[in-house]
Design a protein around this motif. Sequence first.
Motif, PDB file in Angstrom:
ATOM      1  N   VAL A 334       0.495  -1.184  -0.006  1.00  0.00           N
ATOM      2  CA  VAL A 334      -0.664   0.139   0.292  1.00  0.00           C
ATOM      3  C   VAL A 334       1.243   1.328   0.169  1.00  0.00           C
ATOM      4  O   VAL A 334       0.345   2.262  -0.823  1.00  0.00           O
ATOM      5  N   SER A 335       1.489   1.865   0.822  1.00  0.00           N
ATOM      6  CA  SER A 335       2.923   2.144   1.044  1.00  0.00           C
ATOM      7  C   SER A 335       3.686   2.578  -0.479  1.00  0.00           C
ATOM      8  O   SER A 335       3.749   4.397  -1.144  1.00  0.00           O
ATOM      9  N   GLN A 336       3.397   1.662  -0.950  1.00  0.00           N
ATOM     10  CA  GLN A 336       4.382   1.399  -2.621  1.00  0.00           C
ATOM     11  C   GLN A 336       3.632   2.159  -3.473  1.00  0.00           C
ATOM     12  O   GLN A 336       3.726   3.363  -4.679  1.00  0.00           O
ATOM     13  N   ALA A 337       2.467   2.047  -3.215  1.00  0.00           N
ATOM     14  CA  ALA A 337       1.213   2.143  -4.229  1.00  0.00           C
ATOM     15  C   ALA A 337       0.818   3.814  -3.440  1.00  0.00           C
ATOM     16  O   ALA A 337       1.443   5.311  -5.311  1.00  0.00           O
ATOM     17  N   GLU A 338       0.667   4.410  -2.813  1.00  0.00           N
ATOM     18  CA  GLU A 338       0.574   5.891  -2.060  1.00  0.00           C
ATOM     19  C   GLU A 338       1.929   6.371  -2.814  1.00  0.00           C
ATOM     20  O   GLU A 338       1.747   7.770  -3.335  1.00  0.00           O
ATOM     21  N   LYS A 339       3.144   5.381  -2.801  1.00  0.00           N
ATOM     22  CA  LYS A 339       4.352   6.677  -3.240  1.00  0.00           C
ATOM     23  C   LYS A 339       4.328   7.259  -4.396  1.00  0.00           C
ATOM     24  O   LYS A 339       4.546   7.464  -5.544  1.00  0.00           O
ATOM     25  N   ASP A 340       4.192   5.929  -5.392  1.00  0.00           N
ATOM     26  CA  ASP A 340       3.767   5.599  -7.008  1.00  0.00           C
ATOM     27  C   ASP A 340       3.142   6.428  -7.801  1.00  0.00           C
ATOM     28  O   ASP A 340       3.477   7.641  -8.370  1.00  0.00           O
ATOM     29  N   ILE A 341       1.934   6.731  -7.060  1.00  0.00           N
ATOM     30  CA  ILE A 341       0.939   7.859  -7.142  1.00  0.00           C
ATOM     31  C   ILE A 341       0.688   9.113  -7.434  1.00  0.00           C
ATOM     32  O   ILE A 341       0.891  10.036  -7.671  1.00  0.00           O
ATOM     33  N   ALA A 342       1.407   9.320  -5.903  1.00  0.00           N
ATOM     34  CA  ALA A 342       2.578  10.995  -5.905  1.00  0.00           C
ATOM     35  C   ALA A 342       3.296  11.433  -6.415  1.00  0.00           C
ATOM     36  O   ALA A 342       3.284  12.287  -7.478  1.00  0.00           O
ATOM     37  N   ALA A 343       3.962  10.714  -7.102  1.00  0.00           N
ATOM     38  CA  ALA A 343       4.603  10.691  -8.370  1.00  0.00           C
ATOM     39  C   ALA A 343       4.609  10.522 -10.007  1.00  0.00           C
ATOM     40  O   ALA A 343       5.198  10.728 -10.777  1.00  0.00           O
TER      41      ALA A 343
END
Length: 346
Positions: A334-343
């Motif tokens: 989930v953290s990786q997903a949130e990071k990739d979406i933000a970028a």
Amino acid sequence: MKLRTFLMSTVAAAATLAFTAPAALAQQAAYKSEYRLSLVLGTAFPWGKGGELWANKVRERTQGRINIKLYPGVSLIQGDQTREFSALRQGVIDMAIGSTINWSPQVKQLNLFSLPFLMPDYAATDALTQGAVGKSLFQTLDKAGVVPLAWGENGYREISNSKKPIKSPDDLKGMKIRVVGSPLFLDTFTALGANPTQMSWADAQPAMASGAVDGQENPLSIYQTAKLHTVAQKYVTLWGYMNDPLVFVVNKDIWNSWTPADRDIVKQAAIDAAKEQIVIARKGLVEADKPLVKQLMANGTTVTELTATERDAFVKATRSVVEKWKSQIGADLVSQAEKDIAARKK
């Protein structure tokens, strides 16, 4: 001289075949006359169209060695879409284009895409399926017993109902909303004050027509093609609360029965078909004037588009659901997903 040359060529060809071809010939001899491809929706919908594209490309590129027959309506498992993944692993189904929602009970990590309001736009979806998250989920699916090949898309799920425009969580209070068989969906709609009711798509339309349920949530392509405005679904709210990626997969035993060359063909055909299928799924929604939305309105449907402030109210109302499901899905994922979406590149 000519006869001698002919005989020598024949002997050489036979020798080459004897030494290099037996394994490949034996493998091809084991090919089935037909491979069963499971789909929830038929070719009138973008989902089913993806299956048709894949089947046609494979048949053409293998010169008919691999023939795929479509089985829409998950007819191979009596219409129960929640059983599709298990049936695929067991070999009841040879191939499938499956929904991450329908397979999430068996593969918990796929619930990632069902987290409410995680993906605000198509760029966010692409950042996940085409990036590190997508690769990680393919590894998970492979370990779970299937061979994943490509990401497709069912689309952003918008909400419709027979009562009134939905602009805030308060508008959903007490409404009976048909949802798919996923615990996360029950949590999401309960958090919004609705009364979520699980039922198959086959049962959903009669339930809407009779008033047994007030509403449903699905991509607009499904709403339009299924003519849900004719079963009392007069109001649609564009809230983009989640997108439903599709996965092109093959049963492992079937995959291993093909030659390496044919595996490459099937995989590339899946990738090509998936790209075309995503374009079809988004048609009418990515254009500036959103012609698909205009079609809905022309049918007499009241379409509500949320403002940023109105959407934020739904985000806040479902935040507890996201926090609850993080650990079940995998906090790192989930953290990786949130990071990739933000970028992401918008």
